[in-house]
Design a protein around this motif. Structure first.
Motif, short mmCIF file in Angstrom:
data_model
loop_
_atom_site.label_atom_id
_atom_site.label_comp_id
_atom_site.label_asym_id
_atom_site.label_seq_id
_atom_site.Cartn_x
_atom_site.Cartn_y
_atom_site.Cartn_z
N THR A 202 3.43 10.09 -1.90
CA THR A 202 3.37 9.99 -3.36
C THR A 202 3.00 11.33 -3.97
O THR A 202 3.59 11.76 -4.95
CB THR A 202 2.37 8.90 -3.79
OG1 THR A 202 2.76 7.65 -3.21
CG2 THR A 202 2.30 8.76 -5.29
N LYS B 164 0.86 -1.18 0.00
CA LYS B 164 0.00 0.00 0.00
C LYS B 164 0.90 1.23 0.00
O LYS B 164 1.96 1.24 0.62
CB LYS B 164 -0.88 -0.02 1.25
CG LYS B 164 -1.94 1.03 1.27
CD LYS B 164 -2.89 0.83 2.44
CE LYS B 164 -3.99 1.87 2.38
NZ LYS B 164 -4.99 1.66 3.43
N GLU B 165 0.49 2.26 -0.71
CA GLU B 165 1.30 3.47 -0.81
C GLU B 165 0.82 4.53 0.16
O GLU B 165 -0.37 4.63 0.46
CB GLU B 165 1.25 4.01 -2.24
CG GLU B 165 1.90 3.05 -3.22
CD GLU B 165 2.11 3.66 -4.59
OE1 GLU B 165 2.44 4.86 -4.66
OE2 GLU B 165 1.96 2.93 -5.56
N ASP B 166 1.75 5.32 0.62
CA ASP B 166 1.42 6.50 1.42
C ASP B 166 1.05 7.59 0.41
O ASP B 166 1.92 8.14 -0.27
CB ASP B 166 2.63 6.90 2.27
CG ASP B 166 2.39 8.15 3.10
OD1 ASP B 166 1.45 8.93 2.78
OD2 ASP B 166 3.14 8.35 4.05
#
Length: 192
Positions: A103, A97-99
């Motif tokens: 990003t 999962k990306e922050d």
């Protein structure tokens, strides 16, 4: 013997030709949007093949970064003279999962500072970026308003199972239309 070789060659060409002819989903660890979410605007029955998607891409961007249909990832649809490409993946250790805030900050254009001149805000003023929550997911939308033929968004469901990277390829003068389409997709999308 020659007959057997000829038959084997025909079978070989038939198998590889048909396998390449109707590719709708392409890319590493990419799954179909329908496995993760539903969106009435993007039904599987209306997907484009990767070859069709590449031809549509060339209609909105005569000199695309992608140089062949083999460079196209995910699934694609043609809506209102815009190419929608969706890359859906499961969130995992290999695909975390990306922050979204990090990003967003890393994608933002820099203000250029040159000694003896005022700061150049041209790129920053042309840039749009927002993070918001919609339905059961969070989304980062970011793109250049007039400098680019593509508008991007990154969606992650709140349960941490899936993420969707979407791109709308559009003629530069239709940026507003693309933004409206992104919001329509977001409002019609629901993770399973």
């Amino acid at each position: 013997m020659i007959k057997k070789i000829t038959i084997l060659m025909l079978i070989y060409f038939w198998v590889f030709q048909s396998a390449d002819a109707q590719t709708y989903l392409h890319g590493y660890d990419v799954i179909s949007l329908s496995e993760a979410a539903s969106c009435g605007l993007l039904p599987q029955s209306n997907r484009l093949t990767t070859d069709q998607a590449f031809e549509k891409l060339k209609q909105v961007d005569p000199d695309p970064v992608k140089k062949s249909s083999k460079d196209m990832n995910g699934e694609s649809w043609w809506l209102d003279d815009m190419l929608v490409t969706i890359v859906t993946r499961r969130i995992s250790a290999q695909n975390p999962k990306e922050d979204l805030l990090s990003t967003q900050k890393s994608n933002a254009p820099e203000i250029l500072y040159r000694e003896g001149t005022p700061p150049d805000h041209t790129a920053a003023n042309d840039y749009f970026s927002e993070i918001k929550s919609v339905n059961n997911f969070d989304v980062l939308i970011d793109y250049f308003k007039t400098r680019s033929n593509y508008k991007s968004f990154l969606i992650q469901d709140k349960e941490g199972k899936f993420k969707i990277m979407g791109t709308i390829y559009v003629k530069k003068q239709d940026a507003t239309k693309a933004h409206t389409l992104i919001n329509t997709i977001l409002n019609k999308l629901s993770f399973k």
